[in-house]
Design an enzyme around this catalytic site. Sequence first.
Site, mmCIF file in Angstrom:
data_model
loop_
_atom_site.group_PDB
_atom_site.id
_atom_site.type_symbol
_atom_site.label_atom_id
_atom_site.label_comp_id
_atom_site.label_asym_id
_atom_site.label_seq_id
_atom_site.Cartn_x
_atom_site.Cartn_y
_atom_site.Cartn_z
ATOM 1 N N ARG A 169 1.185 -0.791 0.101
ATOM 2 C CA ARG A 169 -0.180 0.036 0.067
ATOM 3 C C ARG A 169 0.894 1.584 0.203
ATOM 4 N NH1 ARG A 169 -4.466 -2.502 2.804
ATOM 5 N NH2 ARG A 169 -6.905 -1.169 3.347
ATOM 6 N N ARG B 193 -21.551 -2.808 4.174
ATOM 7 C CA ARG B 193 -20.724 -3.592 5.368
ATOM 8 C C ARG B 193 -20.564 -3.311 6.856
ATOM 9 N NH1 ARG B 193 -14.276 -4.238 3.145
ATOM 10 N NH2 ARG B 193 -14.486 -2.721 4.771
ATOM 11 N N ARG C 42 -10.013 6.845 4.681
ATOM 12 C CA ARG C 42 -8.991 6.006 4.364
ATOM 13 C C ARG C 42 -9.364 5.862 2.916
ATOM 14 N NH1 ARG C 42 -12.912 1.139 6.132
ATOM 15 N NH2 ARG C 42 -11.310 -0.307 5.276
HETATM 16 P P1 AMP Z 1 -8.200 -3.794 4.076
HETATM 17 O O1 AMP Z 1 -9.445 -4.781 5.841
HETATM 18 O O2 AMP Z 1 -7.228 -4.390 3.464
HETATM 19 O O3 AMP Z 1 -9.351 -2.046 4.394
HETATM 20 O O4 AMP Z 1 -7.494 -3.765 5.953
HETATM 21 C C1 AMP Z 1 -7.519 -2.612 7.123
HETATM 22 C C2 AMP Z 1 -6.972 -1.436 8.107
HETATM 23 O O5 AMP Z 1 -5.911 -2.550 8.163
HETATM 24 C C3 AMP Z 1 -5.983 -0.676 6.974
HETATM 25 O O6 AMP Z 1 -7.453 0.951 7.011
HETATM 26 C C4 AMP Z 1 -5.027 -0.537 7.882
HETATM 27 O O7 AMP Z 1 -5.053 -0.044 9.035
HETATM 28 C C5 AMP Z 1 -4.382 -2.077 8.324
HETATM 29 N N1 AMP Z 1 -3.855 -2.131 6.730
HETATM 30 C C6 AMP Z 1 -3.878 -2.837 6.151
HETATM 31 N N2 AMP Z 1 -2.701 -3.528 4.925
HETATM 32 C C7 AMP Z 1 -3.036 -2.595 5.300
HETATM 33 C C8 AMP Z 1 -1.319 -2.398 4.626
HETATM 34 N N3 AMP Z 1 -0.206 -2.819 3.209
HETATM 35 N N4 AMP Z 1 0.152 -1.241 5.505
HETATM 36 C C9 AMP Z 1 -0.488 -1.223 5.763
HETATM 37 N N5 AMP Z 1 -1.536 -1.161 6.668
HETATM 38 C C10 AMP Z 1 -2.745 -2.504 6.546
#
Ligand code: AMP
Length: 189
Positions: A90, A129, A146
């Site tokens: 990311r 969701r 986000r």
């Molecule tokens: P997601 O389910 O992929 O939307 O991830 C939920 C949350 O997890 C994100 O908003 C971040 O806080 C954290 N997160 C997930 N993947 C990453 C990543 N590659 N780098 C940093 N934070 C992450």
Amino acid sequence: MTTRIILIGPPGAGKGTQAARLSEALGVPAISTGDIFRANVKGETELGRTAKRYMDAGEYVPDEVTNSMVADRLSQDDAKDGFLLDGYPRTRAQVADLDAMLEERGASLDHVVELTADVDEVVGRLLARASLQGRSDDTEDVIRHRLDVYAEQTQPLTDVYDQRGLLRQVDGLGDVETVTERIRQAIGA
Ligand code: AMP
């Protein structure tokens, strides 16, 4: 055959749903950093405690924490012959670390699939969701934040992968089966 794929796209674009379907179709594990963080939060581990602070605020967990977690996961046996990464990398620092992890193994990426979706659509999906799953980072303010963080830090990575000839853009709007079919076409699977 090995298949190493990255799924990239804004929160709410349907990455998790598509990753699970593709993982089954391609026979490679879907690795979601968000899911690993959430499992750690639930299990009240040290990693979970660190991650939760950032997740609840809609911020990215620091790169060092995320990268070492991914290195650990990719060193497991089931990821040897391929993987589908959902939600990683990311940031630019994560791209560099993933490059190093792959180089160490003499491996390379096959495709970077960008799932595109318009902002109002994804906000609507995420709010829906929120009421179904009660995720603590699915409130409207945090959702908007986000999306901003995504636009600022993650969207630019698609240029990096485009320059490497790896980017496949796929329209994420439509029913689940249609989007899966588009992705399969885009990666020739
Ligand atoms: P997601 O389910 O992929 O939307 O991830 C939920 C949350 O997890 C994100 O908003 C971040 O806080 C954290 N997160 C997930 N993947 C990453 C990543 N590659 N780098 C940093 N934070 C992450």
